[in-house]
Design a protein around this motif. Sequence first.
Motif, PDB file in Angstrom:
ATOM      1  N   LEU A  12       0.827  -1.203   0.000  1.00  0.00           N
ATOM      2  CA  LEU A  12       0.000   0.000   0.000  1.00  0.00           C
ATOM      3  C   LEU A  12       0.863   1.256   0.000  1.00  0.00           C
ATOM      4  CD1 LEU A  12      -2.554  -1.162   2.718  1.00  0.00           C
ATOM      5  CD2 LEU A  12      -2.787  -1.330   0.225  1.00  0.00           C
ATOM      6  N   CYS A  13       0.415   2.264  -0.719  1.00  0.00           N
ATOM      7  CA  CYS A  13       1.077   3.568  -0.740  1.00  0.00           C
ATOM      8  C   CYS A  13       0.200   4.562   0.016  1.00  0.00           C
ATOM      9  CB  CYS A  13       1.267   4.051  -2.169  1.00  0.00           C
ATOM     10  SG  CYS A  13       2.357   3.021  -3.163  1.00  0.00           S
ATOM     11  N   VAL A  14       0.842   5.544   0.641  1.00  0.00           N
ATOM     12  CA  VAL A  14       0.118   6.577   1.384  1.00  0.00           C
ATOM     13  C   VAL A  14       0.545   7.939   0.849  1.00  0.00           C
ATOM     14  CG1 VAL A  14      -0.260   7.644   3.644  1.00  0.00           C
ATOM     15  CG2 VAL A  14      -0.087   5.144   3.454  1.00  0.00           C
ATOM     16  N   LEU A  15      -0.430   8.739   0.451  1.00  0.00           N
ATOM     17  CA  LEU A  15      -0.170  10.090  -0.049  1.00  0.00           C
ATOM     18  C   LEU A  15      -0.956  11.088   0.780  1.00  0.00           C
ATOM     19  CD1 LEU A  15       0.928  12.129  -2.123  1.00  0.00           C
ATOM     20  CD2 LEU A  15      -1.068  11.580  -3.564  1.00  0.00           C
ATOM     21  N   THR A  16      -0.265  12.066   1.333  1.00  0.00           N
ATOM     22  CA  THR A  16      -0.913  13.166   2.041  1.00  0.00           C
ATOM     23  C   THR A  16      -0.949  14.363   1.105  1.00  0.00           C
ATOM     24  OG1 THR A  16      -0.151  12.392   4.190  1.00  0.00           O
ATOM     25  CG2 THR A  16      -0.781  14.710   4.033  1.00  0.00           C
ATOM     26  N   SER A  28      -2.087  12.547   9.954  1.00  0.00           N
ATOM     27  CA  SER A  28      -2.978  11.650   9.210  1.00  0.00           C
ATOM     28  C   SER A  28      -2.179  10.616   8.432  1.00  0.00           C
ATOM     29  CB  SER A  28      -3.881  12.454   8.274  1.00  0.00           C
ATOM     30  OG  SER A  28      -4.736  13.280   9.024  1.00  0.00           O
ATOM     31  N   GLY A  29      -1.134  11.054   7.745  1.00  0.00           N
ATOM     32  CA  GLY A  29      -0.267  10.121   7.036  1.00  0.00           C
ATOM     33  C   GLY A  29       0.395   9.141   7.984  1.00  0.00           C
ATOM     34  N   ASP A  30       0.855   9.656   9.134  1.00  0.00           N
ATOM     35  CA  ASP A  30       1.464   8.783  10.153  1.00  0.00           C
ATOM     36  C   ASP A  30       0.467   7.730  10.615  1.00  0.00           C
ATOM     37  OD1 ASP A  30       3.841  10.233  10.083  1.00  0.00           O
ATOM     38  OD2 ASP A  30       3.408  11.361  11.918  1.00  0.00           O
ATOM     39  N   TYR A  31      -0.769   8.169  10.858  1.00  0.00           N
ATOM     40  CA  TYR A  31      -1.789   7.214  11.310  1.00  0.00           C
ATOM     41  C   TYR A  31      -1.991   6.112  10.270  1.00  0.00           C
ATOM     42  CZ  TYR A  31      -6.061   4.827  12.158  1.00  0.00           C
ATOM     43  OH  TYR A  31      -6.965   3.806  12.324  1.00  0.00           O
ATOM     44  N   ARG A  46       5.528   6.304   0.510  1.00  0.00           N
ATOM     45  CA  ARG A  46       4.764   7.379   1.147  1.00  0.00           C
ATOM     46  C   ARG A  46       5.247   8.704   0.589  1.00  0.00           C
ATOM     47  NH1 ARG A  46       4.591   8.826   7.623  1.00  0.00           N
ATOM     48  NH2 ARG A  46       3.202  10.621   7.425  1.00  0.00           N
ATOM     49  N   ASP A  47       4.313   9.647   0.434  1.00  0.00           N
ATOM     50  CA  ASP A  47       4.684  10.956  -0.084  1.00  0.00           C
ATOM     51  C   ASP A  47       3.740  12.004   0.478  1.00  0.00           C
ATOM     52  OD1 ASP A  47       6.005  12.908  -1.567  1.00  0.00           O
ATOM     53  OD2 ASP A  47       5.654  11.950  -3.499  1.00  0.00           O
ATOM     54  N   ILE A  48       4.182  13.257   0.414  1.00  0.00           N
ATOM     55  CA  ILE A  48       3.361  14.417   0.755  1.00  0.00           C
ATOM     56  C   ILE A  48       3.452  15.351  -0.445  1.00  0.00           C
ATOM     57  CG2 ILE A  48       3.057  16.419   2.273  1.00  0.00           C
ATOM     58  CD1 ILE A  48       4.428  14.811   4.490  1.00  0.00           C
ATOM     59  N   ALA A  49       2.311  15.848  -0.900  1.00  0.00           N
ATOM     60  CA  ALA A  49       2.296  16.736  -2.056  1.00  0.00           C
ATOM     61  C   ALA A  49       1.296  17.852  -1.833  1.00  0.00           C
ATOM     62  CB  ALA A  49       1.926  15.953  -3.319  1.00  0.00           C
ATOM     63  N   PRO A  50       1.572  19.017  -2.405  1.00  0.00           N
ATOM     64  CA  PRO A  50       0.622  20.128  -2.280  1.00  0.00           C
ATOM     65  C   PRO A  50      -0.638  19.859  -3.089  1.00  0.00           C
ATOM     66  CG  PRO A  50       2.413  20.725  -3.767  1.00  0.00           C
ATOM     67  CD  PRO A  50       2.757  19.380  -3.173  1.00  0.00           C
ATOM     68  N   ASP A  51      -1.677  20.651  -2.802  1.00  0.00           N
ATOM     69  CA  ASP A  51      -2.948  20.550  -3.526  1.00  0.00           C
ATOM     70  C   ASP A  51      -2.761  21.069  -4.954  1.00  0.00           C
ATOM     71  OD1 ASP A  51      -5.116  19.688  -1.628  1.00  0.00           O
ATOM     72  OD2 ASP A  51      -4.278  21.340  -0.470  1.00  0.00           O
ATOM     73  N   ASP A  52      -2.159  20.239  -5.788  1.00  0.00           N
ATOM     74  CA  ASP A  52      -1.931  20.568  -7.192  1.00  0.00           C
ATOM     75  C   ASP A  52      -2.352  19.357  -8.005  1.00  0.00           C
ATOM     76  OD1 ASP A  52      -0.226  20.180  -9.675  1.00  0.00           O
ATOM     77  OD2 ASP A  52       0.235  22.279  -9.208  1.00  0.00           O
ATOM     78  N   ARG A  53      -3.433  19.487  -8.740  1.00  0.00           N
ATOM     79  CA  ARG A  53      -4.023  18.314  -9.390  1.00  0.00           C
ATOM     80  C   ARG A  53      -3.060  17.589 -10.320  1.00  0.00           C
ATOM     81  NH1 ARG A  53      -9.270  20.415 -12.226  1.00  0.00           N
ATOM     82  NH2 ARG A  53      -9.276  21.616 -10.325  1.00  0.00           N
ATOM     83  N   TYR A  54      -2.169  18.297 -10.990  1.00  0.00           N
ATOM     84  CA  TYR A  54      -1.256  17.628 -11.914  1.00  0.00           C
ATOM     85  C   TYR A  54      -0.143  16.888 -11.182  1.00  0.00           C
ATOM     86  CZ  TYR A  54      -4.078  20.322 -14.989  1.00  0.00           C
ATOM     87  OH  TYR A  54      -5.179  20.850 -15.621  1.00  0.00           O
ATOM     88  N   ARG A  55       0.303  17.454 -10.099  1.00  0.00           N
ATOM     89  CA  ARG A  55       1.315  16.758  -9.287  1.00  0.00           C
ATOM     90  C   ARG A  55       0.717  15.513  -8.631  1.00  0.00           C
ATOM     91  NH1 ARG A  55       5.265  19.671  -5.071  1.00  0.00           N
ATOM     92  NH2 ARG A  55       6.406  17.833  -4.453  1.00  0.00           N
ATOM     93  N   LEU A  56      -0.505  15.634  -8.115  1.00  0.00           N
ATOM     94  CA  LEU A  56      -1.183  14.478  -7.512  1.00  0.00           C
ATOM     95  C   LEU A  56      -1.371  13.378  -8.547  1.00  0.00           C
ATOM     96  CD1 LEU A  56      -3.990  16.234  -5.421  1.00  0.00           C
ATOM     97  CD2 LEU A  56      -1.710  15.530  -4.683  1.00  0.00           C
ATOM     98  N   VAL A  60       0.216   9.527  -8.263  1.00  0.00           N
ATOM     99  CA  VAL A  60      -0.672   8.363  -8.251  1.00  0.00           C
ATOM    100  C   VAL A  60      -0.532   7.575  -9.554  1.00  0.00           C
ATOM    101  CG1 VAL A  60      -3.080   7.610  -8.096  1.00  0.00           C
ATOM    102  CG2 VAL A  60      -2.210   9.367  -6.531  1.00  0.00           C
ATOM    103  N   SER A  61      -0.329   8.238 -10.675  1.00  0.00           N
ATOM    104  CA  SER A  61      -0.117   7.527 -11.937  1.00  0.00           C
ATOM    105  C   SER A  61       1.117   6.637 -11.872  1.00  0.00           C
ATOM    106  CB  SER A  61       0.032   8.515 -13.098  1.00  0.00           C
ATOM    107  OG  SER A  61      -1.184   9.165 -13.353  1.00  0.00           O
ATOM    108  N   ARG A  62       2.174   7.149 -11.268  1.00  0.00           N
ATOM    109  CA  ARG A  62       3.396   6.341 -11.122  1.00  0.00           C
ATOM    110  C   ARG A  62       3.119   5.118 -10.263  1.00  0.00           C
ATOM    111  NH1 ARG A  62       7.149   6.571  -7.239  1.00  0.00           N
ATOM    112  NH2 ARG A  62       6.510   8.618  -6.513  1.00  0.00           N
ATOM    113  N   TRP A  63       2.377   5.290  -9.187  1.00  0.00           N
ATOM    114  CA  TRP A  63       2.080   4.166  -8.297  1.00  0.00           C
ATOM    115  C   TRP A  63       1.165   3.146  -8.971  1.00  0.00           C
ATOM    116  CZ3 TRP A  63       0.928   7.401  -3.270  1.00  0.00           C
ATOM    117  CH2 TRP A  63       2.141   7.805  -2.697  1.00  0.00           C
TER     118      TRP A  63
END
Length: 172
Positions: A12-16, A28-31, A46-56, A60-63
């Motif tokens: 499983l991957c986790v993205l905040t 939240s990501g830690d939980y 695991r990753d953290i990314a800003p609210d940018d639809r293209y970056r998100l 997720v596309s890579r995963w």
Amino acid sequence: MADQADFVPLNLCVLTVSDTRTPDDDKSGDYLVQACAEAGHHVFERDIAPDDRYRLRAIVSRWIADPAVDGILVTGGTGFTGRDSTPEALLPLLDKQMPGFGELFRQISVEEIGTSSLQSRAFAGLANQAFVFCLPGSTSACRTAWEKIIRTQLDARTRPCNLATLRPRLKE
């Protein structure tokens, strides 16, 4: 529940999704990472990314392109503010939507936060044979989604049926 021998650990991957959270304060990501590990699953990335639809979409596309990834848990960006863009970013990646997840999450949330649950745009679906769950950013909402829905559906021992045992048939 069936016997213990039926458990199948998933990758499983986790993205905040957040403009402000860092690895030091991503509760939240830690939980979610801890909950996945405690359930016996492997946190693949695991990753953290800003609210940018293209970056998100890129993350997720890579995963979902990696056949080793069984599922993705995304926390944040599901509200109504101007920067909340997780649904707009990730819904186009889904091959199949899972409407029951969002419906069930909001139904359960009513018991916890009342009518404020209507502000949640939580959703889930399937993308290239990986389950994608998009949750609100609060740790409480992540706990609700994990403990009351996701944990059992990603556990092959859950009867009468679960998402984990569907994995081999997703390629049909």
